[in-house]
Write an enzyme that holds these catalytic residues in place. Structure first.
Site: not given
Length: 545
Positions: A104, A278, A331, A476
């Site tokens: 990523s 959060f 994953h 991936h």
């Protein structure tokens, strides 16, 4: 690229040997040529929103489409996710400079800077992953930093930690994606001049104001070990350098609002700047949001809040929104969470479509890379996407509807993974047979054939699809991912393109971004930004506001 495209502009790209000739400048110019040749320069976007479904393979999209349709009481196959109604589509080639199947960090850096790079790289061109000194002169300008420099408003939204690879690649420069807070950075790298990713969310303000909206997880990366977490009594921050980055952000934005739950976010809707953290770590999966003790906003609510704040700026805005946990669920070998988080991303995209106009806002939806999720068998129309395959005799289609069986006479599911923790042999965590989420094994025993799924509820949210090859984490996939777009400049998004071209589609289709690059002398005689920008040249001058 077809020079016949409306508004097409030709840019010469030197032929190079691969991979040796692939310099950062070559990647930048070749991406610029592909975008310009497709007509991106015709775009007149005032605002840009990029939605990134992390790990959202085309199989994940197709399965999530059916999942949502069936949840609404329909067969499912006829459904479309919100972005599948967009007029422009393309394929993105995702490989990193050093890896056929990418990660990523390298992929998002390609999308945010226009330059492909190594696996693990955040905002720097290809080099050595752990070599801080090597990376220091390899920093790349992201389109968020460019927009900030051009006096546009900028925002970042993610369901991951804000320091995680995808959001980090919009504002940070690090050869190693894992240097998220000061405790993660090796002493040698600190001595050489590298800083952790979290503090770069603040220092990126040197390009203008920094992100006016940053909403996601990762409170622990921004707070010290002396600071107790506001939501969980048993948790403290992770920083050992004594810097409370939340406090520093509040000092830099005295009118801004720092929020950590849904009610606070709602109450802060008129604040000129928003920092929302959060969770101490990643935000929750969509299915688990209801269990949050303080109330956690959905990705659609975060997106609406971001647009509400950013759209007040007449100069326009750029916004990156990541549905991060699609990747984490894949994953983990758990299709339910991957699909439900994909639907949550679709809800967020729909919210953005409703809050904007395709006359002035370019919306792009894409993924950074694929996964190994498979969609198999000959399930009948309307068969539950998470269920066992029921067919009418397979490809020959003769007979009544019945459970399909493999060569051993055992039922199997429509969805499976090529590898991952769903392997059915015994592990140090769970006995032989179907696995239940969460499952994080460190050792495996060989499986003895396949399990009998006859009495297993494969539609349960915690059921883990079978995996062929045992790996601690599912990997991936290396195949292309989709790009979907609407709004000014979107007509140029078609065909198969290198992933770094997405940056060039954005900057060429947005006059304010294009103009800022040309002011810095990076454009050719036709006004196409073709030369790799030097980040320093875009930093705010000391005397400017």
């Amino acid at each position: 690229p077809a020079a016949t495209a409306p508004g097409a502009v030709a840019v010469d790209v030197p032929a190079v040997a691969h991979p040796a000739g692939e310099t950062p400048q070559w990647w930048y110019r070749s991406g610029a040529a592909r975008a310009a040749g497709s007509g991106a320069m015709d775009g007149k976007a005032k605002n840009v929103i990029l939605f990134l479904g992390d790990g959202m393979s085309l199989t994940t999209v197709a399965a999530a489409r059916i999942f949502e349709g069936q949840r609404n009481g329909n067969p499912g196959e006829e459904n479309l996710l919100s972005w599948e109604r967009f007029p422009a589509t393309a394929f993105s080639k995702t490989y990193n400079t050093d890896s056929q199947t990418p990660d990523s960090a390298g992929t998002m850096t390609a999308i945010t800077t226009g330059v492909k790079t190594h696996m693990g790289a955040i905002g720097v061109s290809a080099g050595t992953r752990n070599d801080c000194a090597d990376s220091l002169n390899k920093g790349l300008l992201t389109w968020l930093q460019l927009a900030d420099s051009a006096h546009m408003a900028t925002g970042i939204v993610s369901t991951a930690r804000l320091t995680h690879a995808t959001p980090a690649a919009t504002y940070a420069h690090s050869p190693e994606r894992n240097w998220e807070n000061d405790t993660d950075v090796p002493e040698a790298a600190k001595a050489a001049g590298c800083t952790d990713i979290a503090q770069q969310l603040l220092s990126t303000a040197r390009y203008g104001r920094g992100p006016l909206v940053a909403l996601g997880g990762g409170r622990g990366e921004f707070t010290t070990v002396e600071e107790r977490d506001p939501e969980y009594d048993d948790k403290v921050g992770q920083r050992l350098d004594g810097r409370s980055l939340v406090t520093e952000w509040q000092q830099a934005h005295p009118q801004g609002a720092y929020v950590w739950n849904a009610n606070q976010l709602q109450a802060a809707r008129n604040a000129p700047a928003l920092l929302g953290l959060f969770e101490p770590d990643h935000m929750r999966y969509e299915i688990e949001r209801k269990d949050d003790p303080s109330g956690e906003p959905s990705l659609a609510e975060l997106t609406k809040a971001a647009i509400n704040t950013l759209s007040r700026h007449k100069e326009g805005y750029v916004l990156m929104v990541e549905g991060a946990r699609i990747d984490h669920a894949n994953h983990s070998g758990n299709a339910y969470r991957a699909l439900s988080d994909t639907v949550a991303l679709s809800d967020a995209v729909r919210a953005a479509v409703e809050a904007t106009s395709d006359q002035d806002t370019l919306i792009i939806v894409t993924a950074d890379h694929s996964h190994t999720l498979n969609f198999v068998g000959y399930p009948a129309r309307g068969n539950p996407i998470l269920g066992k395959v029921k067919d009418k005799g397979g490809e020959d289609g003769v007979g009544g509807l019945d459970v399909a069986r493999d060569g051993l006479g055992l039922p199997y599911t429509t969805l499976s993974y090529a590898n991952g923790p769903g392997y059915t042999g015994a592990t140090n965590q769970q006995p032989a047979g179907p696995k239940v989420y969460p499952h994080n094994p460190s050792s495996f025993d060989p499986a003895a054939g396949r399990p009998d799924l006859s009495h297993v509820d494969t539609e349960h949210p915690d059921y883990m699809q079978e995996a062929l090859v045992p790996t601690k984490s599912e990997t991936h996939g290396g195949e292309d991912v989709g790009i979907w777009a609407r709004g000014p400049g979107s007509k140029a998004i078609r065909g198969t393109m290198e992933q770094n071209t997405i940056y060039h589609m954005i900057v060429q289709a947005t006059p304010r971004l294009r103009q800022r690059l040309c002011e810095a002398g990076t454009c050719d005689a036709k006004g196409v930004p073709v030369d790799l920008p030097t980040p320093k040249a875009f930093e705010r001058k000391a005397d400017a506001n």
